[in-house]
Write an enzyme that holds these catalytic residues in place. Sequence first.
Site, mmCIF file in Angstrom:
data_model
loop_
_atom_site.group_PDB
_atom_site.id
_atom_site.type_symbol
_atom_site.label_atom_id
_atom_site.label_comp_id
_atom_site.label_asym_id
_atom_site.label_seq_id
_atom_site.Cartn_x
_atom_site.Cartn_y
_atom_site.Cartn_z
ATOM 1 C CG ASP A 52 -0.523 -8.319 3.515
ATOM 2 O OD1 ASP A 52 -1.350 -7.478 3.117
ATOM 3 O OD2 ASP A 52 -0.482 -8.738 4.689
ATOM 4 N NE ARG A 53 0.522 -1.025 6.060
ATOM 5 C CZ ARG A 53 -0.249 0.030 6.327
ATOM 6 N NH1 ARG A 53 -0.169 1.126 5.579
ATOM 7 N NH2 ARG A 53 -1.104 -0.005 7.332
ATOM 8 C CG ASP A 54 -1.231 -3.505 7.993
ATOM 9 O OD1 ASP A 54 -0.222 -2.908 7.572
ATOM 10 O OD2 ASP A 54 -2.312 -2.931 8.193
ATOM 11 C CG ASP A 77 -2.821 -7.077 11.419
ATOM 12 O OD1 ASP A 77 -3.336 -6.013 11.825
ATOM 13 O OD2 ASP A 77 -3.335 -7.789 10.553
ATOM 14 C CB CYS A 105 -8.116 -2.159 -2.016
ATOM 15 S SG CYS A 105 -9.907 -2.261 -1.785
ATOM 16 C CG HIS A 140 -13.032 0.289 -2.279
ATOM 17 N ND1 HIS A 140 -12.068 0.113 -3.251
ATOM 18 C CD2 HIS A 140 -13.564 1.514 -2.488
ATOM 19 C CE1 HIS A 140 -12.026 1.181 -4.037
ATOM 20 N NE2 HIS A 140 -12.920 2.044 -3.595
HETATM 21 ZN ZN LIG Z 1 -11.043 -1.630 -3.712
#
Ligand SMILES: [Zn+2]
Length: 188
Positions: free
Chosen positions: A18-20, A26, A98, A100
């Site tokens: 995961d990034r943040d 974060d 993603c 979204h």
């Molecule tokens: Zn998505």
Amino acid sequence: MTPPNASASSGVPAVFLDRDGTLIEDRGDLREPAEAVFFAETVPALRRLHEHFRLIIVTNQPGVSTGELTREEVDRVNAHVVQHLARAGVVITAVYFCPHQRSENCACIKPKPFFLQQAAREHNLDLRRSFVIGDHPHDIELARAAGSTGVYVLTGHGLSHRADLSADILVAKNIGEAADLVLELRRR
Ligand SMILES: [Zn+2]
């Protein structure tokens, strides 16, 4: 006769990051590379993992859908993260994000294993020998959905969601401890 899973098991293991909140602090929607603040443990941890695993970043960036962020801003921050790590000798094989919101019910938002399966096809990975490290319960669900092993870190959102996790989850203080755990599990 060839066993049905022969092609899958011939793949290489990966660690999905995961990034943040996992690699960098974060700090909400990041628009500029300068806003990315790496944890002190990130580079040494990834150097250790990098010897044995492909490293792949998978991140949800719903700010694109809400209009807080553009795809270009996310791409620029991602490119900066990859370059910073490359200068430290760590190769990131791929970055997937993603754009979204959860309400859109897209195919790619974590914990759906969409990007892990895509990465497995594109980079010949063995998901069963792979790991996911992240600071959200979704990262653990993601690992489970892909047949991989999840390691939950207590940085980022980690502390606040810890109560939502079942007791059998692997928990690490930060990315450094998570890397050590992954390497230990790999040796077993
Ligand atoms: Zn998505």
